[in-house]
Scaffold this motif. Structure first.
Motif, PDB file in Angstrom:
ATOM      1  N   GLU A   1      -5.517   8.913   7.595  1.00 60.36           N
ATOM      2  CA  GLU A   1      -4.747   9.428   6.548  1.00 60.36           C
ATOM      3  C   GLU A   1      -5.316   9.295   5.051  1.00 60.36           C
ATOM      4  O   GLU A   1      -5.226  10.292   4.274  1.00 60.36           O
ATOM      5  N   CYS A   2      -6.102   8.147   4.809  1.00 59.90           N
ATOM      6  CA  CYS A   2      -6.498   7.718   3.527  1.00 59.90           C
ATOM      7  C   CYS A   2      -7.753   7.438   3.311  1.00 59.90           C
ATOM      8  O   CYS A   2      -8.379   7.286   2.393  1.00 59.90           O
ATOM      9  N   GLY A   3      -8.550   7.274   4.696  1.00 56.84           N
ATOM     10  CA  GLY A   3      -9.814   7.061   4.534  1.00 56.84           C
ATOM     11  C   GLY A   3     -10.265   5.636   4.287  1.00 56.84           C
ATOM     12  O   GLY A   3     -11.545   5.151   4.286  1.00 56.84           O
TER      13      GLY A   3
ATOM     14  N   TYR B   1      -4.500  -1.222  11.822  1.00 56.78           N
ATOM     15  CA  TYR B   1      -3.280  -0.591  11.069  1.00 56.78           C
ATOM     16  C   TYR B   1      -3.905  -0.650   9.636  1.00 56.78           C
ATOM     17  O   TYR B   1      -4.812  -1.173   9.234  1.00 56.78           O
ATOM     18  N   CYS B   2      -3.153   0.565   8.755  1.00 54.43           N
ATOM     19  CA  CYS B   2      -3.790   0.778   7.409  1.00 54.43           C
ATOM     20  C   CYS B   2      -2.755   0.184   6.598  1.00 54.43           C
ATOM     21  O   CYS B   2      -1.618   0.410   6.435  1.00 54.43           O
ATOM     22  N   VAL B   3      -3.188  -0.721   5.817  1.00 52.68           N
ATOM     23  CA  VAL B   3      -2.474  -1.530   4.749  1.00 52.68           C
ATOM     24  C   VAL B   3      -2.000  -0.853   3.634  1.00 52.68           C
ATOM     25  O   VAL B   3      -0.556  -0.552   3.368  1.00 52.68           O
ATOM     26  N   PHE B   4      -2.788   0.138   3.555  1.00 59.87           N
ATOM     27  CA  PHE B   4      -2.402   1.201   1.982  1.00 59.87           C
ATOM     28  C   PHE B   4      -1.346   2.047   2.598  1.00 59.87           C
ATOM     29  O   PHE B   4      -0.221   2.392   1.769  1.00 59.87           O
ATOM     30  N   ASP B   5      -1.418   2.692   3.801  1.00 56.04           N
ATOM     31  CA  ASP B   5      -0.269   3.445   4.229  1.00 56.04           C
ATOM     32  C   ASP B   5       0.799   2.766   4.662  1.00 56.04           C
ATOM     33  O   ASP B   5       1.860   3.476   5.256  1.00 56.04           O
ATOM     34  N   GLU B   6       0.616   1.380   5.157  1.00 59.29           N
ATOM     35  CA  GLU B   6       1.734   0.757   5.950  1.00 59.29           C
ATOM     36  C   GLU B   6       1.772   1.724   7.348  1.00 59.29           C
ATOM     37  O   GLU B   6       2.977   1.942   7.646  1.00 59.29           O
TER      38      GLU B   6
HETATM   39 ZN   LIG Z   1      -4.316   4.944   5.024  1.00 59.26          ZN
END
Ligand SMILES: [Zn+2]
Length: 679
Positions: A145-147, A126-131
């Motif tokens: 998505e964001c690295g 899970y990417c917390v930054f992108d939720e």
């Molecule tokens: Zn991300």
């Protein structure tokens, strides 16, 4: 006849304070909304803030606030900025409002009752930054998505049967080509959907800052389902009130949903699928614009080059920013922002262009005709130039409208300003000031024709440009003696409507020229803001003070070879307030590598809970990079960014440097959450 027009901005995520990127989307929507109103449409313009999710929960914790306090503050900042800019939104929705929460639950129920939600177990990253749940393997694997590093989650969740909607979505994109604009984004979405859709986890149970799942409050609803639903909850979906239900019937589906390209997937895949599952109509069109780059590079927190809108408002005003963004950037593509380009465009098109045309035309009418719009002469034959201007204006009205309604703002403005240039040339060639010195009848008639022609062209450009530069055009309209421009029915605009004998209002310049100092002033304001805000960028209430340098002799100033200690008190001691200026936080190393050509330096990516920072540290002789991954360290979080070997370092790692020995990182014996402040 009175058609409706419903337009939305994305609701902005309150993990960061508003910047020019937010303003860009909002300005574009405001411009479209204003034009629709002038065209007589019953327009509803929605904006607001997205306030749930783990990222917010963590950001609030890091700021020492409750999530509600935190979101109240940031949401208010957005709203205050829109108010200051004169954004004409009709409603401002916050996802923490009761009305929204209840209606989202209603949407969840409906999708569930339609058989599209089931319970299952999710294990994955899970990417917390992108939720966002991401399709990568292994703890810490970078988000595609964001690295940023992802977190492994395993939980029992509610799933949405997204896979069921793959064919329906493809059919939608094919049958309704304008559903996603521009075409590049449409193609990306189509290939994403063609590659196969997996069911989507739409609840979380590991944190609580969200809307509870109906009948199972251990779970909160996935923040994107929560957020996307704002477009219908704000206008009354799921309400039991009759008025709200009627509003929903009237305005939904949206005519235009404007978004940035980074959220295309959520809006063009998940959103229509949720609506299909709830058997609700789909928005007519989703338009994704590009990114605003700062002097060619992406604005980002870690680069520290995010431009604040307030700076531009203070120096040049909202119209200048609005005009620049819509004229300079081809809508849908990435565009570049710089203060130089802003001032250049302002002077060329607004001060010397429209502003100058208005002031010279209206001043001459005042001087030669006592402030009354003169009669174009019937007795003296018209010359070629007069009818060419009228013809030009007719063409501009038609072309501008076509381009604008395809959201080609830049081309539309270019066309309108072509008329400004043509009238300028016409005035120069016809020398009305020379005619004004003569009293014979033919000269007077000729002068009347020239000034009428100029004023009428000015009126047309003013009406067309009003949605883009509302303040200045309102003033010019009033100076033309025409009253309130917002009451002008734009769909009727045509050549020759300016009434002869119209009494002009007070003539005042609308766009004073900006000199070189404007650029310097804006640059300086940004620099000051940056150094003041760096302790906790994106967090409200960050102390507005210059970052302090760590005044502790035992720490190795690993990233700060040139750091000077703060001026000490006479006895060499500092006060507790001085110490409090230093923001020390627990960080976790997510990535580490050697810096090419520098034996002592490592480049680290350190997670501070709310963001991942790049820090360059002089510890390469003490630690192998691979041994640092996952390690918790102490970071000076509010150190001003600095460059080392061309790499920007945002913060400093605290270490002890024994005389003649190797640096030893400060660390903890007990476990401590990432982001915790040391004090
Ligand atoms: Zn991300």
């Amino acid at each position: 006849m009175n058609k409706k027009f419903y337009i939305t901005t994305p609701i902005y995520y309150v993990n960061a304070r508003p910047h020019i990127g937010h303003a860009y989307t909002t300005i574009a929507c405001d411009t479209v909304a204003r034009r629709q109103r002038l065209l007589g449409a019953d327009t509803f313009f929605l904006t607001g803030t997205d306030e749930h999710g783990q990222k917010i929960e963590r950001a609030a914790q890091a700021a020492g606030k409750t999530p509600q306090e935190f979101t109240d503050e940031v949401s208010a900042q957005f709203r205050a900025l829109w108010n200051r800019m004169g954004i004409t939104y009709d409603d401002y929705i916050r996802t923490t409002e009761e009305r929204h929460k209840k209606r989202v639950q209603e949407l969840f129920r409906r999708i569930r009752d339609n058989g599209h939600i089931y319970k299952g177990t999710y294990t994955g990253q899970y990417c917390v930054f992108d939720e966002l749940y991401v399709d990568v393997v292994g703890p810490g694997a970078p988000c595609p998505e964001c690295g940023r590093p992802t977190e492994t989650v395993k939980e029992e969740n509610y799933f949405f049967k997204l896979s069921l909607f793959q064919d329906k979505l493809l059919q939608l994109y094919t049958e309704q080509p304008d559903f996603i604009r521009p075409e590049t984004r449409r193609n990306e979405v189509m290939s994403f959907v063609r590659s196969g859709l997996r069911d989507l986890s739409i609840s979380r149970s590991t944190f609580s800052w969200g809307i509870p799942v109906p009948d199972d409050p251990k779970h909160v609803i996935y923040v994107w389902l929560d957020a996307l639903a704002n477009y219908i909850t704000a206008i009354g979906y799921g309400s039991s009130h009759k008025g709200a239900q009627e509003a929903f019937q009237k305005y939904w589906p949206a005519d235009l949903q404007m978004i940035g390209k980074e959220i295309v997937r959520f809006h063009c895949v998940y959103w229509p699928a949720f609506l299909m599952a709830a058997e609700l109509p789909l928005p007519k069109s989703i338009m994704a614009h590009g990114w605003l780059l700062f002097e060619e590079s992406k604005m980002s927190k870690s680069r520290g080059n995010i431009v604040r809108t307030e700076t531009i408002l203070d120096v040049l005003g909202a119209d200048a920013l609005r005009y620049f963004l819509l004229r300079e950037v081809v809508f849908g593509q990435d565009g570049s922002f710089s203060f130089d380009a802003l001032v250049q465009r302002y002077n060329a098109d607004l001060a010397n262009g429209l502003g100058n045309l208005a002031s010279r035309t209206l001043t001459m009418i005042t001087r030669y005709f006592r402030g009354e719009v003169p009669y174009p002469s019937a007795a003296v034959p018209q010359k070629g130039g007069d009818s060419a201007i009228a013809e030009n204006a007719r063409k501009v009205i038609a072309e501008y409208s076509t381009l604008f309604d395809q959201y080609q703002f830049s081309r539309a403005l270019e066309v309108a300003w072509g008329l400004v240039a043509a009238v300028d040339k016409y005035i120069v060639e016809n020398e009305p000031w020379a005619l004004g010195e003569k009293q014979d009848e033919e000269s007077r008639s000729r002068l009347g024709t020239i000034l009428y022609t100029s004023a009428e062209a000015l009126r047309i450009v003013t009406a067309l440009a009003h949605p883009v530069i509302p303040d200045a055009t309102s003033k010019i309209w009033a100076q033309l003696g025409l009253g309130d421009i917002r009451k002008f029915p734009l769909s009727d605009l045509k050549w020759g409507q300016l009434q002869l004998g119209t009494k002009l209002g007070n003539i005042e310049p609308v766009f004073p020229r900006a000199d070189k100092s404007a650029i310097e002033r804006m640059q300086k304001m940004e620099d000051q803001q940056r150094s003041a805000a760096s302790p906790a960028e994106g967090q409200p209430g960050a102390p507005a003070q210059a970052p302090a340098v760590l005044p502790v002799a035992t720490t190795a100033a690993v990233a700060t070879p040139a750091a000077k200690p703060a001026a000490p008190a006479p006895d060499g001691k500092i006060s507790i307030d001085d110490f409090a200026k230093v923001e020390l936080r627990v960080g976790q190393v997510k990535a580490a590598e050697k810096v090419k050509g520098a034996d002592k330096l490592l480049r680290l990516e350190v997670d501070l809970g709310t963001e991942v920072r790049q820090v360059v540290a002089g510890i390469a002789e003490s630690y192998a990079p691979e041994l640092l991954i996952g390690r918790k360290v102490v970071i000076v979080a509010n150190l001003a960014p600095r460059k080392l070997r061309g790499l920007e370092s945002n913060g400093m790692i605290v270490a002890a440097s024994p005389e003649g020995g190797k640096a030893v990182l400060a660390s903890f014996l007990e476990d401590v959450p990432v982001g915790t402040r040391l004090k």
